[in-house]
Design an enzyme around this catalytic site. Structure first.
Site, PDB file in Angstrom:
ATOM      1  N   HIS A  74       0.809   1.280 -13.291  1.00 28.72           N
ATOM      2  CA  HIS A  74       1.416   0.042 -13.779  1.00 28.72           C
ATOM      3  C   HIS A  74       2.924   0.250 -13.865  1.00 28.72           C
ATOM      4  O   HIS A  74       3.372   1.274 -14.401  1.00 28.72           O
ATOM      5  CB  HIS A  74       0.837  -0.322 -15.148  1.00 28.72           C
ATOM      6  CG  HIS A  74       1.372  -1.596 -15.720  1.00 28.72           C
ATOM      7  ND1 HIS A  74       0.990  -2.831 -15.260  1.00 28.72           N
ATOM      8  CD2 HIS A  74       2.285  -1.816 -16.700  1.00 28.72           C
ATOM      9  CE1 HIS A  74       1.648  -3.764 -15.943  1.00 28.72           C
ATOM     10  NE2 HIS A  74       2.431  -3.178 -16.824  1.00 28.72           N
ATOM     11  N   ARG A  95     -14.911 -15.046 -10.565  1.00 26.70           N
ATOM     12  CA  ARG A  95     -14.474 -13.657 -10.703  1.00 26.70           C
ATOM     13  C   ARG A  95     -15.650 -12.691 -10.682  1.00 26.70           C
ATOM     14  O   ARG A  95     -15.597 -11.642 -10.042  1.00 26.70           O
ATOM     15  CB  ARG A  95     -13.681 -13.531 -12.008  1.00 26.70           C
ATOM     16  CG  ARG A  95     -12.719 -12.392 -12.065  1.00 26.70           C
ATOM     17  CD  ARG A  95     -11.859 -12.465 -13.326  1.00 26.70           C
ATOM     18  NE  ARG A  95     -10.828 -13.501 -13.247  1.00 26.70           N
ATOM     19  CZ  ARG A  95      -9.690 -13.338 -12.569  1.00 26.70           C
ATOM     20  NH1 ARG A  95      -9.475 -12.223 -11.895  1.00 26.70           N
ATOM     21  NH2 ARG A  95      -8.796 -14.304 -12.527  1.00 26.70           N
ATOM     22  N   GLY A 145       0.786  -1.232   0.000  1.00 26.09           N
ATOM     23  CA  GLY A 145       0.000   0.000   0.000  1.00 26.09           C
ATOM     24  C   GLY A 145       0.812   1.274   0.000  1.00 26.09           C
ATOM     25  O   GLY A 145       0.318   2.325   0.410  1.00 26.09           O
ATOM     26  N   GLU A 155      -9.510  -3.322 -21.727  1.00 25.85           N
ATOM     27  CA  GLU A 155      -8.248  -3.918 -22.165  1.00 25.85           C
ATOM     28  C   GLU A 155      -7.235  -3.887 -21.016  1.00 25.85           C
ATOM     29  O   GLU A 155      -6.865  -2.801 -20.535  1.00 25.85           O
ATOM     30  CB  GLU A 155      -7.688  -3.155 -23.368  1.00 25.85           C
ATOM     31  CG  GLU A 155      -6.453  -3.839 -23.969  1.00 25.85           C
ATOM     32  CD  GLU A 155      -5.690  -2.936 -24.925  1.00 25.85           C
ATOM     33  OE1 GLU A 155      -6.242  -1.881 -25.303  1.00 25.85           O
ATOM     34  OE2 GLU A 155      -4.533  -3.290 -25.242  1.00 25.85           O
ATOM     35  N   LEU A 156      -6.785  -5.019 -20.566  1.00 30.05           N
ATOM     36  CA  LEU A 156      -5.873  -5.115 -19.423  1.00 30.05           C
ATOM     37  C   LEU A 156      -4.648  -4.221 -19.621  1.00 30.05           C
ATOM     38  O   LEU A 156      -3.949  -4.334 -20.637  1.00 30.05           O
ATOM     39  CB  LEU A 156      -5.412  -6.564 -19.233  1.00 30.05           C
ATOM     40  CG  LEU A 156      -4.417  -6.784 -18.073  1.00 30.05           C
ATOM     41  CD1 LEU A 156      -5.072  -6.500 -16.732  1.00 30.05           C
ATOM     42  CD2 LEU A 156      -3.844  -8.190 -18.112  1.00 30.05           C
ATOM     43  N   ASP A 157      -4.428  -3.292 -18.670  1.00 28.24           N
ATOM     44  CA  ASP A 157      -3.275  -2.381 -18.727  1.00 28.24           C
ATOM     45  C   ASP A 157      -3.221  -1.623 -20.055  1.00 28.24           C
ATOM     46  O   ASP A 157      -2.149  -1.293 -20.559  1.00 28.24           O
ATOM     47  CB  ASP A 157      -1.955  -3.157 -18.534  1.00 28.24           C
ATOM     48  CG  ASP A 157      -1.899  -3.832 -17.186  1.00 28.24           C
ATOM     49  OD1 ASP A 157      -1.288  -4.900 -17.096  1.00 28.24           O
ATOM     50  OD2 ASP A 157      -2.509  -3.293 -16.235  1.00 28.24           O
ATOM     51  N   MET A 169      -3.960  -6.491  -7.267  1.00 28.42           N
ATOM     52  CA  MET A 169      -3.484  -7.539  -8.162  1.00 28.42           C
ATOM     53  C   MET A 169      -4.611  -8.481  -8.576  1.00 28.42           C
ATOM     54  O   MET A 169      -4.569  -9.681  -8.340  1.00 28.42           O
ATOM     55  CB  MET A 169      -2.351  -8.322  -7.492  1.00 28.42           C
ATOM     56  CG  MET A 169      -1.207  -7.448  -7.033  1.00 28.42           C
ATOM     57  SD  MET A 169      -0.547  -6.404  -8.338  1.00 28.42           S
ATOM     58  CE  MET A 169       0.522  -7.562  -9.153  1.00 28.42           C
ATOM     59  N   GLU A 183       6.585   6.379  -8.916  1.00 31.07           N
ATOM     60  CA  GLU A 183       5.150   6.086  -8.835  1.00 31.07           C
ATOM     61  C   GLU A 183       4.491   6.990  -7.801  1.00 31.07           C
ATOM     62  O   GLU A 183       3.416   7.550  -8.021  1.00 31.07           O
ATOM     63  CB  GLU A 183       4.926   4.618  -8.456  1.00 31.07           C
ATOM     64  CG  GLU A 183       5.457   3.620  -9.449  1.00 31.07           C
ATOM     65  CD  GLU A 183       5.213   2.190  -9.029  1.00 31.07           C
ATOM     66  OE1 GLU A 183       4.298   1.937  -8.219  1.00 31.07           O
ATOM     67  OE2 GLU A 183       5.924   1.304  -9.523  1.00 31.07           O
ATOM     68  N   LEU A 234      -9.931  -7.457 -13.522  1.00 32.28           N
ATOM     69  CA  LEU A 234     -11.313  -7.040 -13.288  1.00 32.28           C
ATOM     70  C   LEU A 234     -12.214  -7.490 -14.438  1.00 32.28           C
ATOM     71  O   LEU A 234     -11.801  -7.534 -15.602  1.00 32.28           O
ATOM     72  CB  LEU A 234     -11.361  -5.518 -13.156  1.00 32.28           C
ATOM     73  CG  LEU A 234     -10.499  -4.960 -12.015  1.00 32.28           C
ATOM     74  CD1 LEU A 234     -10.411  -3.447 -12.110  1.00 32.28           C
ATOM     75  CD2 LEU A 234     -11.058  -5.384 -10.674  1.00 32.28           C
TER      76      LEU A 234
END
Ligand code: GRF
Length: 189
Positions: free
Chosen positions: A109, A65, A12, A143-145, A90, A174, A93
């Protein structure tokens, strides 16, 4: 005042810097920190910051899921978040979850997207012989990432770098770009 839900799975550190950025004249405040892991170190940090926390343990949903995502939505919606910030969450979705928060969800990311979507990003950059690596804040789409890129920061990959040393160089970046980008995202007309 806008409300920001922050989703975590681990230490976190991004959640902490996001939460600490939302003070003074910042137009938003953290409303809840949710984790899919009851043992996530970030939960104690959120509590120490006085932020409500919720755990929806994905192991209770054994590979289902859609039901897990529905439980997360049910846990978040009482807080009525204006923005959902994924910060080391992680989980992949479902389209339903992404649609539910369409236009409201950000992610950080640890690569220079569109390169290295998915996992083990730093090792892949090293193995590819790239000159640099970095991190990206993007809007979350189906679309993932792959959503619209909002901000990036980059570092040189040095000869002796390992995935760990690279991660250690990038994590502070980050912590810099995610709060800045969240505020800009909230303030944009
Ligand atoms: C960061 O490296 C971030 O890029 C990735 O997961 C890690 C989260 O770390 N999504 P933390 O939980 O914010 O410390």
């Amino acid at each position: 005042m806008k409300k920001v839900a922050i989703l975590i799975s681990g230490s976190g550190s991004n959640m902490v810097t996001l939460a600490q950025s939302m003070t003074g004249d910042h137009p938003a405040r953290p409303c809840v920190v949710l984790s899919n892991r009851p043992d996530a170190g970030g939960l104690d940090k959120a509590r120490a910051l006085g932020i409500p926390t919720v755990v929806v343990d994905h192991t209770d949903y054994k590979g289902d899921r859609a039901t897990f995502d529905a439980a997360v939505m049910a846990a978040l919606d009482p807080y009525a978040p204006d923005v959902v910030a994924l910060a080391g969450f992680m989980r992949i979705l479902t389209p339903e979850f992404i649609a539910h928060y369409a236009g409201k969800m950000l992610n950080i990311h640890p690569s220079l997207l569109p390169k290295y979507k998915g996992l083990h990003t730093h090792q892949r950059a090293i193995d590819a012989g790239d000159a640099e690596a970095g991190c990206t804040v993007h809007e979350v789409t189906a679309e993932l990432d792959g959503g619209p890129i909002l901000a990036q920061a980059r570092v040189a990959i040095d000869a002796g770098d390992t995935a760990d040393s690279l991660a250690a160089k990038i994590l502070p970046l980050e912590h810099q770009i995610y709060p800045e980008t969240l505020r800009a995202f909230i303030e944009k007309p």
